[in-house]
Write a protein that holds these residues in place. Structure first.
Motif, PDB file in Angstrom:
ATOM      1  N   ASP A 106      -6.312  30.763 -23.669  1.00  0.00           N
ATOM      2  CA  ASP A 106      -5.256  30.423 -22.961  1.00  0.00           C
ATOM      3  C   ASP A 106      -4.273  29.124 -23.791  1.00  0.00           C
ATOM      4  N   LEU A 107      -4.120  29.456 -25.245  1.00  0.00           N
ATOM      5  CA  LEU A 107      -3.241  28.720 -25.832  1.00  0.00           C
ATOM      6  C   LEU A 107      -1.859  28.778 -25.410  1.00  0.00           C
ATOM      7  N   LEU A 108      -1.018  27.978 -25.465  1.00  0.00           N
ATOM      8  CA  LEU A 108       0.349  28.063 -25.201  1.00  0.00           C
ATOM      9  C   LEU A 108       1.108  28.126 -26.659  1.00  0.00           C
ATOM     10  N   TYR A 109       2.006  29.147 -26.265  1.00  0.00           N
ATOM     11  CA  TYR A 109       3.118  29.565 -27.358  1.00  0.00           C
ATOM     12  C   TYR A 109       4.311  29.946 -26.656  1.00  0.00           C
ATOM     13  N   THR A 110       5.297  29.639 -27.177  1.00  0.00           N
ATOM     14  CA  THR A 110       6.673  30.427 -26.787  1.00  0.00           C
ATOM     15  C   THR A 110       6.993  31.703 -27.353  1.00  0.00           C
ATOM     16  N   TYR A 111       6.970  32.802 -26.443  1.00  0.00           N
ATOM     17  CA  TYR A 111       7.276  34.032 -26.880  1.00  0.00           C
ATOM     18  C   TYR A 111       8.443  34.652 -26.744  1.00  0.00           C
ATOM     19  N   GLU A 112       8.926  35.653 -27.451  1.00  0.00           N
ATOM     20  CA  GLU A 112      10.289  36.392 -27.219  1.00  0.00           C
ATOM     21  C   GLU A 112      10.014  37.289 -26.148  1.00  0.00           C
ATOM     22  N   VAL A 113      11.013  37.590 -25.302  1.00  0.00           N
ATOM     23  CA  VAL A 113      10.858  38.230 -23.986  1.00  0.00           C
ATOM     24  C   VAL A 113      12.072  38.838 -23.645  1.00  0.00           C
ATOM     25  N   PRO A 114      12.212  40.362 -23.403  1.00  0.00           N
ATOM     26  CA  PRO A 114      13.450  40.876 -23.404  1.00  0.00           C
ATOM     27  C   PRO A 114      14.274  40.320 -22.103  1.00  0.00           C
ATOM     28  N   GLN A 115      15.776  40.619 -22.573  1.00  0.00           N
ATOM     29  CA  GLN A 115      17.045  40.501 -21.735  1.00  0.00           C
ATOM     30  C   GLN A 115      17.703  41.566 -21.445  1.00  0.00           C
ATOM     31  N   PRO A 116      18.095  42.026 -19.951  1.00  0.00           N
ATOM     32  CA  PRO A 116      16.904  41.704 -18.889  1.00  0.00           C
ATOM     33  C   PRO A 116      15.704  42.094 -19.067  1.00  0.00           C
TER      34      PRO A 116
ATOM     35  N   VAL B   2      -1.592  32.777 -23.947  1.00  0.00           N
ATOM     36  CA  VAL B   2      -2.167  34.118 -24.610  1.00  0.00           C
ATOM     37  C   VAL B   2      -3.201  33.829 -25.358  1.00  0.00           C
ATOM     38  N   GLY B   3      -2.830  32.791 -26.361  1.00  0.00           N
ATOM     39  CA  GLY B   3      -3.978  32.707 -27.779  1.00  0.00           C
ATOM     40  C   GLY B   3      -5.488  32.250 -27.482  1.00  0.00           C
ATOM     41  N   ASP B   4      -6.190  32.679 -28.104  1.00  0.00           N
ATOM     42  CA  ASP B   4      -7.550  32.161 -28.371  1.00  0.00           C
ATOM     43  C   ASP B   4      -7.850  31.741 -29.697  1.00  0.00           C
ATOM     44  N   LEU B   5      -8.543  30.547 -29.835  1.00  0.00           N
ATOM     45  CA  LEU B   5      -8.993  30.006 -31.192  1.00  0.00           C
ATOM     46  C   LEU B   5     -10.275  29.788 -30.957  1.00  0.00           C
ATOM     47  N   SER B   6     -11.116  30.087 -32.235  1.00  0.00           N
ATOM     48  CA  SER B   6     -12.569  29.943 -32.117  1.00  0.00           C
ATOM     49  C   SER B   6     -12.892  28.834 -33.491  1.00  0.00           C
ATOM     50  N   ASN B   7     -13.875  27.898 -33.170  1.00  0.00           N
ATOM     51  CA  ASN B   7     -14.404  27.146 -34.287  1.00  0.00           C
ATOM     52  C   ASN B   7     -16.064  26.999 -33.985  1.00  0.00           C
ATOM     53  N   LYS B   8     -16.549  27.376 -35.179  1.00  0.00           N
ATOM     54  CA  LYS B   8     -18.147  27.387 -35.200  1.00  0.00           C
ATOM     55  C   LYS B   8     -18.591  26.592 -36.405  1.00  0.00           C
ATOM     56  N   GLY B   9     -19.547  25.814 -36.288  1.00  0.00           N
ATOM     57  CA  GLY B   9     -20.043  25.225 -37.359  1.00  0.00           C
ATOM     58  C   GLY B   9     -21.498  24.184 -37.080  1.00  0.00           C
ATOM     59  N   TYR B  10     -21.719  23.459 -38.152  1.00  0.00           N
ATOM     60  CA  TYR B  10     -22.859  22.397 -37.665  1.00  0.00           C
ATOM     61  C   TYR B  10     -22.447  21.165 -38.514  1.00  0.00           C
TER      62      TYR B  10
END
Length: 462
Positions: free
Chosen positions: A302-312, A323-331
């Motif tokens: 549920d990362l936040l970002y400013t998206y373009e949307v239609p008018q109207p 919308v966004g998802d970000l993964s981090n994996k490691g050791y």
């Protein structure tokens, strides 16, 4: 003193006045009450107030703003107040080989900020400085401004720890957090976590190894945390602002500024959340060498970002959404060695090695779409690079991915041979990081140094 047509340190020091004053008040109160031997109630009250006043004057002979504005003066004031109430109950009990520690509580946090400012230019004389802004004759929209905002955070939390015979340790926590920053439908978020640890060296079958293996602990944990720091106040509401255009009001026979929508309402705006799993092994051998090996997997959703949307149907062409998802994996591997340890001299060394793989899992959904990739890292200002970008934010790649043409060398005419299309040509994520440090003491003297390095990452040389 100007030197060049640009501001420089000597000119800034000699040709302008900048005075700032900050007042800070901190208050703290705590009370505790024990009852029934095993229970203790605690109440904390905290208050912090910060007030800052800044005065600026750039005389008419100062380079840049002073000369172009005919003198420039500004006075600003800002105040930030934070108040917190925290109450929790602790329970501790030991019976036989069992020990229990439990806690439950409540927190209320309120932030209030406000301020105002005024600026003016076009002074006939520099004698007044910033103490008579009304002497400036250039009036512009935005010369006077004020603001105020408020946010609240309410939290309910609980934690329970259980240990048996110093061998098996269990921990569980849960938080229920509500923030005024989010939309009406999603102000609250629930964030649980759990962990288990096993002290293997305390088992009977390990007794024969305790001469050289002093500690061996296996731990596993999983938890979800929430984040509200990515946005400010009122981002979920429909907001009106003063536009640049004006309109004629026949009733008053005057021109007035027009208010128009500047932000769409999003009642579904919610917490960013990070779910993380850790598996670790801690050890100590020969009483002088200790360390840990830890593997982790983390998914931020549920990362936040400013998206373009239609008018109207929307009144404004952009929308802040989760919308966004970000993964981090490691050791990560850490080692600590007590090389020498006696009454007069000690020598200790530590080493850390870490590796992380990052990937953007999702940027778009059925309602909000980035239309491919998001370009970042503007190269505007470099010769021939107007409107060009160095990096992209795209699904399947880490943050900070360089995007451009691959170069295959030179042809017979000395021209670069480039790929037909732009592609990923590297990223800022290192292959691994390495840290090293040593500490030594001799009688009343001590010495230490540390070093840290990132290896295998790319950087843009402009």
């Amino acid at each position: 003193v100007g030197g060049t047509i640009y501001e420089n340190p000597a000119e800034i020091l000699a040709n302008r006045d900048v005075d700032s004053k900050r007042n800070r008040v901190l208050g703290y109160f705590k009370t505790e009450y024990e009852f029934f031997n095993d229970f203790k109630a605690t109440v904390n009250l905290n208050l912090e107030n910060n007030a800052t006043q800044t005065n600026v004057y750039k005389p008419s002979y100062a380079v840049m703003e002073g000369q172009t504005e005919g003198g420039y003066g500004q006075k600003t004031f800002g105040e930030y107040t934070t108040g917190q109430v925290e109450a929790y109950l602790n329970y501790n009990k030991i019976f036989g080989k069992n020990s229990i520690n439990a806690m439950a509580g409540y927190t209320y946090l309120e932030n209030v900020y406000q301020g105002f400012g005024a600026q003016r230019s076009g002074f006939e004389t520099d004698l007044f400085g910033y103490n008579n802004l009304g002497a400036g004759h250039d009036y512009r929209i935005g010369d006077v401004y004020s603001y105020k905002g408020r946010s609240n955070l309410v939290s309910y939390f609980a934690r329970a720890n259980y240990a048996y015979d110093s061998r098996y340790i269990f921990t569980a926590t849960v938080r229920r957090d509500g923030s005024s920053r989010f939309g009406e439908n999603n102000k609250w978020g629930t964030f649980p976590s759990a962990a288990v640890a096993w002290n293997i060296t305390n088992e009977e079958f390990m007794e024969s190894s305790q001469s050289w293996l002093n500690n061996l602990k296996l731990r596993i944990s999983y938890g979800v945390t929430g984040n509200q720091d990515g946005i400010g106040e009122y981002k979920s509401l429909s907001i009106l602002g003063v536009g640049q255009d004006s309109y004629y009001d026949p009733a008053s026979d005057s021109w007035s500024l027009a208010y128009s929508p500047t932000q769409n309402a999003n009642p579904d705006l919610k917490w960013e959340s990070t779910a993380q799993t850790n598996i670790g092994l801690d050890f100590t051998v020969f009483k002088g060498l200790s360390g840990s090996v830890e593997f982790y997997s983390k998914l931020t959703s549920d990362l936040l970002y400013t998206y373009e949307v239609p008018q109207p149907p929307y009144l404004v062409g952009t929308m802040l959404a989760n919308v966004g998802d970000l993964s981090n994996k490691g050791y990560e591997i850490t080692l600590n060695a007590d090389i020498i340890n006696n009454d007069k001299f000690t020598l200790n060394a530590n080493l850390t090695f870490a590796h992380n793989d990052q990937k953007i899992e999702k940027l778009s959904n059925d309602q909000y779409d980035t239309n491919g990739v998001i370009y970042s890292g503007s190269l505007h200002g470099l010769a021939g690079m107007s409107g060009q970008y160095a990096q992209v934010i795209a699904e399947g790649y880490p943050v900070g991915t360089f995007w451009g043409y691959e170069c295959y060398g030179l042809d017979e005419n000395g021209e670069f041979i480039l790929s037909e299309e732009q592609t990923a040509i590297g990223d800022v994520e290192p292959d691994f990081s390495l840290g090293f440090g040593m500490n030594a003491t001799y009688k009343n003297f001590d010495f230490g140094f540390t070093g840290y390095g990132l290896f295998g990452q790319q950087a843009l040389n402009a």
